[in-house]
Every structure is written in structure tokens, then in C-alpha cells.
Design a protein around this motif. Structure first.
Motif, PDB file in Angstrom:
ATOM      1  N   SER A  15       0.831  -1.212   0.000  1.00 57.47           N
ATOM      2  CA  SER A  15       0.000   0.000   0.000  1.00 57.47           C
ATOM      3  C   SER A  15       0.864   1.260   0.000  1.00 57.47           C
ATOM      4  O   SER A  15       0.533   2.239  -0.685  1.00 57.47           O
ATOM      5  N   LEU A  16       1.976   1.239   0.722  1.00 61.59           N
ATOM      6  CA  LEU A  16       2.868   2.398   0.696  1.00 61.59           C
ATOM      7  C   LEU A  16       3.507   2.584  -0.675  1.00 61.59           C
ATOM      8  O   LEU A  16       3.701   3.711  -1.128  1.00 61.59           O
ATOM      9  N   LEU A  17       3.816   1.479  -1.329  1.00 64.65           N
ATOM     10  CA  LEU A  17       4.359   1.571  -2.683  1.00 64.65           C
ATOM     11  C   LEU A  17       3.322   2.161  -3.641  1.00 64.65           C
ATOM     12  O   LEU A  17       3.665   2.993  -4.491  1.00 64.65           O
ATOM     13  N   LEU A  18       2.073   1.774  -3.477  1.00 60.39           N
ATOM     14  CA  LEU A  18       1.012   2.341  -4.310  1.00 60.39           C
ATOM     15  C   LEU A  18       0.891   3.851  -4.090  1.00 60.39           C
ATOM     16  O   LEU A  18       0.819   4.620  -5.055  1.00 60.39           O
ATOM     17  N   PHE A  19       0.900   4.277  -2.822  1.00 58.29           N
ATOM     18  CA  PHE A  19       0.835   5.714  -2.540  1.00 58.29           C
ATOM     19  C   PHE A  19       2.066   6.440  -3.077  1.00 58.29           C
ATOM     20  O   PHE A  19       1.979   7.587  -3.525  1.00 58.29           O
ATOM     21  N   SER A  20       3.206   5.771  -3.033  1.00 62.09           N
ATOM     22  CA  SER A  20       4.423   6.368  -3.575  1.00 62.09           C
ATOM     23  C   SER A  20       4.295   6.580  -5.079  1.00 62.09           C
ATOM     24  O   SER A  20       4.689   7.631  -5.606  1.00 62.09           O
ATOM     25  N   LEU A  21       3.743   5.595  -5.768  1.00 58.87           N
ATOM     26  CA  LEU A  21       3.550   5.739  -7.217  1.00 58.87           C
ATOM     27  C   LEU A  21       2.537   6.830  -7.547  1.00 58.87           C
ATOM     28  O   LEU A  21       2.704   7.574  -8.521  1.00 58.87           O
ATOM     29  N   VAL A  22       1.491   6.943  -6.738  1.00 60.11           N
ATOM     30  CA  VAL A  22       0.489   7.994  -6.964  1.00 60.11           C
ATOM     31  C   VAL A  22       1.118   9.370  -6.757  1.00 60.11           C
ATOM     32  O   VAL A  22       0.913  10.285  -7.572  1.00 60.11           O
ATOM     33  N   SER A  23       1.903   9.524  -5.702  1.00 60.39           N
ATOM     34  CA  SER A  23       2.519  10.838  -5.474  1.00 60.39           C
ATOM     35  C   SER A  23       3.583  11.136  -6.518  1.00 60.39           C
ATOM     36  O   SER A  23       3.792  12.302  -6.874  1.00 60.39           O
ATOM     37  N   CYS A  24       4.239  10.113  -7.039  1.00 59.30           N
ATOM     38  CA  CYS A  24       5.183  10.333  -8.139  1.00 59.30           C
ATOM     39  C   CYS A  24       4.425  10.795  -9.384  1.00 59.30           C
ATOM     40  O   CYS A  24       4.881  11.682 -10.108  1.00 59.30           O
ATOM     41  N   GLY A  25       3.269  10.204  -9.614  1.00 60.20           N
ATOM     42  CA  GLY A  25       2.445  10.636 -10.735  1.00 60.20           C
ATOM     43  C   GLY A  25       1.928  12.049 -10.562  1.00 60.20           C
ATOM     44  O   GLY A  25       1.808  12.796 -11.540  1.00 60.20           O
TER      45      GLY A  25
END
Length: 97
Positions: A15-25
Motif C-alpha cells: 500500500s505504501l508503494l502504491l501511494f508512492s507511485l500515486v505521489s510520483c504521478g
């Protein structure tokens, strides 16, 4: 059966990786499309890196936890097996001539 701690840590890491990808986007989205959100792309990049690092640490903790749980489980099985073998040796009659 007790819940696996390592599984929970893996889910946290995912889940943290998903949030990281969203914030990178979000750092790549143009500023007018982000009303009320931090417009500076560097803030999103920093947030993304922090989330990524925490995700990696959580995955590492999950991996180490799974390894230690496996070692503990195997040592318990070995102790039970050795105890049963020791009791079996005590029950055998000794051949004395």
C-alpha cells in the motif's frame, strides 16, 4: 492459527508503494490540474521518495520476520522430534547378555 505478521508487513509495503507511485504521478501532473494541492512538484517527489523508502523498510521487516518465524517453527519441530526419539530409546528394552 495466529495471523502472520510478515503478511501484514507485506500488505503495508504494497500500500505504501502504491501511494508512492500515486505521489510520483502527481509530480508529473501540470499545476492547474491540482487546485488546493501543493503545486510544487518537488514536494510530491520528496513525498514519493519517503513513501518508497518506508515501503522498502516494511518489506525488509516482513522478509526478516518470515525468516525468523520459519527458523523458530523448524527448531520447535526438531525439538519435538528429538524428544520423541529420546523417549522411544528409553522405552526399548536393553539386551544384556
Amino acid at each position: 492459527m495466529k495471523p502472520a505478521t510478515s503478511r501484514n508487513l507485506y500488505l503495508l509495503a504494497a500500500s505504501l508503494l502504491l501511494f508512492s507511485l500515486v505521489s510520483c504521478g502527481m509530480s508529473l501532473v501540470p499545476n492547474p490540474l491540482q487546485p488546493g494541492l501543493p503545486a510544487n512538484g518537488s514536494q510530491w517527489k520528496v513525498a514519493s521518495l519517503v513513501l518508497l523508502l518506508v515501503s522498502l523498510l516494511s518489506a525488509l521487516a516482513g522478509l526478516l520476520t518470515a525468516m525468523f518465524e520459519q527458523v523458530e517453527r523448524r527448531s520447535e519441530e526438531r525439538m519435538r522430534r528429538e524428544l520423541q526419539e529420546g523417549l522411544a530409546r528409553l522405552r526399548r528394552p536393553k539386551n544384556r547378555k
